[in-house]
Enzyme design. Sequence first.
Site, short mmCIF file in Angstrom:
data_model
loop_
_atom_site.label_atom_id
_atom_site.label_comp_id
_atom_site.label_asym_id
_atom_site.label_seq_id
_atom_site.Cartn_x
_atom_site.Cartn_y
_atom_site.Cartn_z
N HIS A 147 0.97 -1.11 -0.48
CA HIS A 147 0.27 -0.11 -0.07
C HIS A 147 0.32 1.24 0.02
O HIS A 147 0.40 2.48 -0.65
CB HIS A 147 -0.65 0.05 1.00
CG HIS A 147 -1.73 -1.57 1.60
ND1 HIS A 147 -3.78 -1.05 0.67
CD2 HIS A 147 -2.20 -2.39 1.69
CE1 HIS A 147 -3.66 -2.44 0.44
NE2 HIS A 147 -2.95 -2.79 1.30
N ASN B 128 -4.68 -13.84 8.43
CA ASN B 128 -5.12 -12.81 9.18
C ASN B 128 -6.12 -11.77 7.91
O ASN B 128 -6.36 -12.71 6.83
CB ASN B 128 -4.07 -11.73 8.87
CG ASN B 128 -2.72 -11.51 9.69
OD1 ASN B 128 -2.91 -11.18 11.32
ND2 ASN B 128 -1.30 -11.80 9.73
N GLY B 129 -7.73 -11.40 8.77
CA GLY B 129 -8.39 -11.32 7.59
C GLY B 129 -9.54 -12.19 7.36
O GLY B 129 -10.22 -11.67 6.31
N ARG C 36 -13.52 -28.59 13.04
CA ARG C 36 -14.63 -29.15 12.48
C ARG C 36 -15.58 -28.22 11.53
O ARG C 36 -16.42 -28.21 10.64
CB ARG C 36 -15.63 -29.33 13.23
CG ARG C 36 -16.19 -30.40 14.55
CD ARG C 36 -16.81 -30.93 14.99
NE ARG C 36 -17.35 -30.14 16.43
CZ ARG C 36 -16.57 -30.05 17.35
NH1 ARG C 36 -15.66 -31.53 17.89
NH2 ARG C 36 -16.85 -29.16 18.84
N GLY D 151 6.92 -11.80 11.65
CA GLY D 151 6.69 -12.19 12.94
C GLY D 151 6.18 -11.68 13.75
O GLY D 151 5.12 -12.41 14.82
N HIS E 235 2.27 -10.85 12.36
CA HIS E 235 1.35 -11.09 11.78
C HIS E 235 0.58 -12.65 12.07
O HIS E 235 -0.21 -12.94 12.35
CB HIS E 235 0.87 -10.60 10.60
CG HIS E 235 0.84 -9.63 10.08
ND1 HIS E 235 1.36 -8.13 10.04
CD2 HIS E 235 -0.93 -8.68 9.85
CE1 HIS E 235 0.79 -7.20 9.96
NE2 HIS E 235 -0.54 -7.62 10.12
N ASP F 272 1.90 -6.12 2.62
CA ASP F 272 1.18 -5.30 2.52
C ASP F 272 1.95 -3.89 4.15
O ASP F 272 0.94 -3.90 4.82
CB ASP F 272 0.39 -6.21 3.61
CG ASP F 272 -1.16 -5.67 4.02
OD1 ASP F 272 -1.65 -5.06 3.11
OD2 ASP F 272 -1.96 -6.28 4.76
N GLY G 51 -1.67 -3.46 8.39
CA GLY G 51 -0.68 -3.64 7.62
C GLY G 51 0.65 -4.27 8.17
O GLY G 51 0.87 -3.86 9.46
#
Length: 385
Positions: A63, A220-221, A228, A250, A252, A274, A309
């Site tokens: 970004h 993430n996200g 299950r 390390g 995220h 990111d 980010g």
Amino acid sequence: MQPKVYYIKANRFLLEDEERQGGFLKVEHGLFGDFINEAPPSATIIDWTGYTIAPGLFDTHIHGVNGYDIMDGTAEAVDTISKAILPFGVTRFLPTTLTASDEGIVKAIHAITEAVDKGLSGAKSEGIFLEGPYFTEKYKGAQNPIYFKNPSVTEFNEWQKLAKGTIVKIAIAPERENAIEFIREIGRDVVVGIAHTDASFECCKEAVDAGARKFIHLFNGMSGLHHREPGVVGAALVDSRAYAELICDGFHVHPEVATMALKLKKDKLVLITDCMRAGLMPDGNYLLGEFPVVMKDGIAKTESGSLAGSTLTLIEGVLNLQAWSQEPLYRVWHRGSLSPAASIGKADQFGSIEKGKVADYVVLDSELTVRAVAVEGVLKYERDL
């Protein structure tokens, strides 16, 4: 002026399937040529004795950096990002947007196309990545939910026209209304990724069946793995058709989990940053899109505590994963160069040192610090000693 044909002499070359010791690598008109043991008597030699030559890195999800962001909506921001990442071995990137108003997205698209048309000073753009706005709220992260909406082929085609056909990747939540139909239509020409989603395992499988080919910033996200209900993470790990992005800072993702992802996804693992505008900047207050962000000790978070980010460089991610996994450097390096290229269908053009491919390369010293970077055979950066 750099010659059109020359030979690189170095101690080590990181190839796709091995690390080659010594020799000479031909570069001809911006492309890699043959390896030979002895260069011709009249050849021009670029002597990197004592160094390692690796393919240029490719960040498919970035970004911003160095105080600038793609959502600034200026050609200056795009070019500054291009220049800032080159000294860290990145020769290709995808300028990445955020969820925003239609006006904000249009402004960013215009800025990217203007900057590319003028010619970028550093790393080259391989197209635009639209991260949003077709997400769901539960795993919104630092994406602004007031702009979330259902996917629209008509809207996307308008953006693609503005971008002069250069949007190569878009991320969506596959559980949204019309998402599967959108994937079937758009996925023929554009890489569709799955992100910021609470989709079920079955929904993700349906999305991949429809043509989705990437899971964005794995773990993430997205809904997590349960024995299950495998969720989005489970779908990403077991579906061999899809690539998965990974942020190896390390924070995220735990190092052991990152190593597990490498073992499971193999060459379908794509290392990304990111990175946002706080990358390469001191701790302090920043913006990610419209959200205030605080960076402390290199970790960027929103006011609610969500990771916003990263401030990672791609070479740091590569070296982190190599240290965590203890896999050979050449194998992990290609998760930051060849896998990204393959994930957008360009592995035949760049991403590895192979005859006929674009001669993007990085010169590494004994500490694996970037000493120099070449794009299409031309030296674009050299560190002062």
